[in-house]
Design an enzyme around this catalytic site. Structure first.
Site, PDB file in Angstrom:
ATOM      1  N   ASP A 103       1.802  10.253   0.282  1.00  9.17           N
ATOM      2  CA  ASP A 103       2.162   8.429   0.874  1.00  9.17           C
ATOM      3  C   ASP A 103       2.925   8.703   2.033  1.00  9.17           C
ATOM      4  O   ASP A 103       3.626   8.753   2.330  1.00  9.17           O
ATOM      5  CB  ASP A 103       2.857   8.231  -0.770  1.00  9.17           C
ATOM      6  CG  ASP A 103       2.924   6.750  -0.913  1.00  9.17           C
ATOM      7  OD1 ASP A 103       2.903   6.055  -0.083  1.00  9.17           O
ATOM      8  OD2 ASP A 103       2.797   6.781  -2.203  1.00  9.17           O
ATOM      9  N   ASP A 199       1.972   3.088   2.319  1.00 11.74           N
ATOM     10  CA  ASP A 199       2.688   2.025   1.618  1.00 11.74           C
ATOM     11  C   ASP A 199       2.858   0.549   2.609  1.00 11.74           C
ATOM     12  O   ASP A 199       3.226   0.761   3.295  1.00 11.74           O
ATOM     13  CB  ASP A 199       3.915   2.670   1.547  1.00 11.74           C
ATOM     14  CG  ASP A 199       4.684   2.335   0.426  1.00 11.74           C
ATOM     15  OD1 ASP A 199       4.805   1.997  -0.327  1.00 11.74           O
ATOM     16  OD2 ASP A 199       6.274   1.084   1.021  1.00 11.74           O
ATOM     17  N   GLU A 256      -2.279  -0.079   0.898  1.00  8.56           N
ATOM     18  CA  GLU A 256      -1.793  -0.945  -0.270  1.00  8.56           C
ATOM     19  C   GLU A 256      -0.999  -2.526   0.925  1.00  8.56           C
ATOM     20  O   GLU A 256      -0.428  -2.679   1.776  1.00  8.56           O
ATOM     21  CB  GLU A 256       0.410  -0.356  -0.864  1.00  8.56           C
ATOM     22  CG  GLU A 256       0.970  -1.833  -2.005  1.00  8.56           C
ATOM     23  CD  GLU A 256       1.740  -1.394  -2.178  1.00  8.56           C
ATOM     24  OE1 GLU A 256       2.349  -1.648  -3.190  1.00  8.56           O
ATOM     25  OE2 GLU A 256       2.990  -1.010  -0.888  1.00  8.56           O
ATOM     26  N   HIS A 329       3.350   3.881 -10.442  1.00  5.27           N
ATOM     27  CA  HIS A 329       4.180   4.263 -10.678  1.00  5.27           C
ATOM     28  C   HIS A 329       5.002   2.618  -9.676  1.00  5.27           C
ATOM     29  O   HIS A 329       6.348   2.475 -10.831  1.00  5.27           O
ATOM     30  CB  HIS A 329       4.970   4.412  -9.588  1.00  5.27           C
ATOM     31  CG  HIS A 329       4.647   4.382  -7.982  1.00  5.27           C
ATOM     32  ND1 HIS A 329       3.505   4.282  -7.282  1.00  5.27           N
ATOM     33  CD2 HIS A 329       5.643   3.749  -7.455  1.00  5.27           C
ATOM     34  CE1 HIS A 329       3.429   3.337  -6.285  1.00  5.27           C
ATOM     35  NE2 HIS A 329       5.280   3.690  -6.074  1.00  5.27           N
ATOM     36  N   ASP A 330       4.131   1.485 -10.178  1.00  3.14           N
ATOM     37  CA  ASP A 330       4.755   0.546  -9.911  1.00  3.14           C
ATOM     38  C   ASP A 330       4.610  -0.836 -11.056  1.00  3.14           C
ATOM     39  O   ASP A 330       5.288  -2.302 -11.237  1.00  3.14           O
ATOM     40  CB  ASP A 330       4.822  -0.398  -8.334  1.00  3.14           C
ATOM     41  CG  ASP A 330       4.871  -0.225  -6.952  1.00  3.14           C
ATOM     42  OD1 ASP A 330       6.564   0.430  -6.897  1.00  3.14           O
ATOM     43  OD2 ASP A 330       4.117   0.074  -6.648  1.00  3.14           O
TER      44      ASP A 330
HETATM   45  C1  GLC Z   1       4.791  -0.201  -2.425  1.00  2.00           C
HETATM   46  C2  GLC Z   1       5.334   1.094  -3.789  1.00  2.00           C
HETATM   47  C3  GLC Z   1       7.010   1.174  -4.634  1.00  2.00           C
HETATM   48  C4  GLC Z   1       7.933   1.172  -3.326  1.00  2.00           C
HETATM   49  C5  GLC Z   1       7.740  -0.141  -2.539  1.00  2.00           C
HETATM   50  C6  GLC Z   1       8.623  -0.110  -1.111  1.00  2.00           C
HETATM   51  O1  GLC Z   1       5.270  -1.503  -3.566  1.00  2.00           O
HETATM   52  O2  GLC Z   1       4.629   1.287  -4.127  1.00  2.00           O
HETATM   53  O3  GLC Z   1       7.319   1.683  -5.406  1.00  2.00           O
HETATM   54  O4  GLC Z   1       9.256   0.708  -3.503  1.00  2.00           O
HETATM   55  O5  GLC Z   1       6.563  -0.044  -1.467  1.00  2.00           O
HETATM   56  O6  GLC Z   1       8.581   0.891  -0.074  1.00  2.00           O
END
Ligand code: GLC
Length: 556
Positions: A103, A199, A256, A329-330
């Site tokens: 990641d 990310d 993402e 995980h979110d």
């Molecule tokens: C992304 C991750 C999340 C994190 C955020 C800030 O959305 O998936 O878990 O809190 O970025 O890095």
């Protein structure tokens, strides 16, 4: 790469398994999962037919946001183990034909990263403009709640943070910052990782004209997301990222990217784009009205909206590729998120799995999803670890909600729902740790766990294994065209809010998938299965209608 190789790229063939190491398997009794725990459980991952493991961040971090606040981009957090453990993980995974994907969190670092510690000392130091510093702040709200600007006494300026105040945004306009980040990514590639999940990448370009002074958000929500996501010019940074890091390597990348529009997709993914795949949010965020994910302003999901989101992302990626996911995980657990209260949880988990493996794209399985884990729903806000849950709770209270009302939304949407420890067996702490787990174990672990499900041929786990094997051996499921049956017309298709039916076609071969999202029987609109045989379903027998939460796969 010729077209045939492109179609059969390795990362399209097998599912990806996402591991949140902190909650996966603890080998030391610390209460926190670790890398050796991942090594020990590789055969479990392999049993699902997965070809890739995506590890959420394992770098040194103060863990304010559980590792998404990185203090060193090229080392391993001692909480999780050592670089030697990591090298062993790559080697052991490789022996099982599994690649490890890291990641990359490059929009921001931790406020404890040496770069930030130096940057904040003065306006003149060598790293003075590695972050985004301003004399005045705007009214933007950070994604985790509270202002997106924090005052730094030492430097006498504000710095911008899209997420928590401990996650200052890096200044991508500075070529030295980009160089340092690209070097870090190349460090992991040289170690043999199979690629990256990238990310929050849509936030790296900031709109200069809004940054200074009193550029308050115009729409009343003041959400930083609406102000900075996908700012024009971002593709220049991303193309440089591709040139300097990904190009010429046999890796896969998935970014993402909440808010990239369908018409822009060709610049983002595919041969002429930057990444191989993009996580967009339309289907998992149907309960929110815009990019501003305020939990207490959500509305109940309408199945038609969910299907529309899925069908449009299938349509726009017809000539590229798509990551299929319902959990990570979110997000809350999908059984709770997408099925009505009162649905049978095992049927629902299997129904979701049928869609996960049935759509066109690479299925992403999130740890625990394959055994049908469900939301934890802790009682009080103090029991939550997730920083965004606390931010969401405060925002709801500030908007006038009672503690009880605010908690209802936290229980529904908290990221901790997905972060309770993985359930391995029915012994203490679900076999996750011999110590005290960092987050409580879900109380259904006696029945919902890997060991129990291994033994039961009808379990969710064995259903995942069957589905994965089916997809891995089916050209239609791998490559066939997607079409939704009777998508939106309420008059022709009054069961629009009840069932989801779609086909996959390759030449003369056809697969038909139908899922009932209600807790009652639903008639099928016509004889859609004519000439086809049932391949798999979450009920053992067949009827010519769909029973509560029933999901079926037919094929000719
Ligand atoms: C992304 C991750 C999340 C994190 C955020 C800030 O959305 O998936 O878990 O809190 O970025 O890095």
């Amino acid at each position: 790469m010729n077209r045939r190789e492109f179609i059969f790229a390795w990362w399209k063939k097998k599912p990806v398994y996402q591991i949140y190491p902190k909650s996966f398997f603890d080998t030391t009794g610390s209460g926190t999962g670790d890398l050796r725990g991942v090594i020990e459980k590789l055969d479990h991952v392999k049993s699902l037919g997965a070809g890739v493991i995506w590890l959420t961040p394992i770098y040194p971090s103060p863990m304010i946001d559980n590792g998404y606040d990185i203090a060193d981009y090229t080392a391993i957090n001692p909480l999780f183990g050592t670089m030697k453990d990591f090298d062993e993980l790559i080697a052991e995974a490789k022996r099982r034909d599994i690649k490890i994907v890291m990641d990359l969190v490059f929009n921001h670092s931790s406020d404890q990263h040496p770069w930030f510690l130096e940057s904040k000392t003065s306006r003149e130091n060598p790293k003075a403009d590695w972050y985004i510093w301003r004399d005045e702040k705007t009214n933007w709200r950070s994604i985790f709640g509270g202002s997106a600007w924090t005052w730094c006494e030492e430097r006498g300026q504000y710095y911008l943070h899209t997420f928590a105040k401990e996650q200052p945004d890096l200044n991508w306009e500075n070529p030295d910052v980009r160089r340092a980040l690209f070097d870090a990514a190349n460090f992991w590639l040289d170690k043999g990782v199979g690629g990256f999940r990238i990310d929050a990448i849509v936030y790296i370009k900031k709109p200069e004209k809004f940054l200074d002074g009193k550029a308050d958000a115009p729409d009343g929500t003041c959400a930083v997301h609406n102000m900075i996501a996908n700012t024009p010019g971002i593709l220049d940074f991303l193309r440089e990222f591709k040139r300097e890091v990904f190009a010429g390597r046999d890796i896969f990348t998935v970014a993402e990217a909440n808010s990239v529009k369908p018409e822009e997709l060709k610049f983002w993914v595919g041969n002429d784009g930057v990444f191989d795949m993009l996580f967009e949010f339309s289907h998992v965020n149907v309960m929110f009205n815009n990019g501003d994910e305020v939990w207490h302003r959500s509305h109940p999901i309408k199945l038609s909206e969910f299907k529309k989101a899925l069908s449009s992302s299938q349509a726009v990626t017809r000539h590229s590729w798509y990551p299929i996911y319902f959990e990570n995980h979110d997000k809350p657990r999908s059984v709770n998120n997408f099925f009505p209260h009162g649905s049978d949880k095992i049927l629902a988990a299997k129904a979701m799995a049928i869609i996960l493996f049935g759509l066109r794209g690479t299925p992403f399985i999130y740890q625990g999803e394959e055994i049908g884990m469900t939301n934890a729903a802790f009682k009080t806000i103090d029991e939550y670890d997730d920083i965004s849950s606390r931010g969401a709770y405060d925002l709801a209270r500030a908007d006038g909600l009672s503690d009880k009302e605010a908690m209802r939304f936290v229980q529904k949407f908290s990221r901790d729902n997905a972060r309770t420890p993985m359930q391995w067996n029915s012994s203490a702490n679900a076999g996750f740790t011999s110590g005290k787990p960092w987050l409580p174990v879900h109380d259904d672990f006696k029945t919902c766990n890997v060991e129990a499900e291994e033994k039961n041929p009808d379990s969710v786990l064995n259903f995942y294994r069957k589905l994965s094997a089916l997809r891995n051996s089916s050209d239609v499921l791998l490559r066939g065209e997607y079409e939704e049956i009777f998508p939106t017309n309420e008059e022709i298709f009054p069961t629009n809010e009840e069932i989801f039916v779609f086909t996959r076609m390759l030449g003369m071969k056809k697969i038909i998938i139908a899922v009932n999202f209600t807790t009652h029987d639903v008639n099928l609109p016509e004889k859609i299965f004519d000439g086809a045989k049932k391949i798999l379903g979450n009920y053992p027998d067949e009827k010519n209608f769909l029973r509560a939460t029933e999901a079926v796969i037919y094929g000719n």
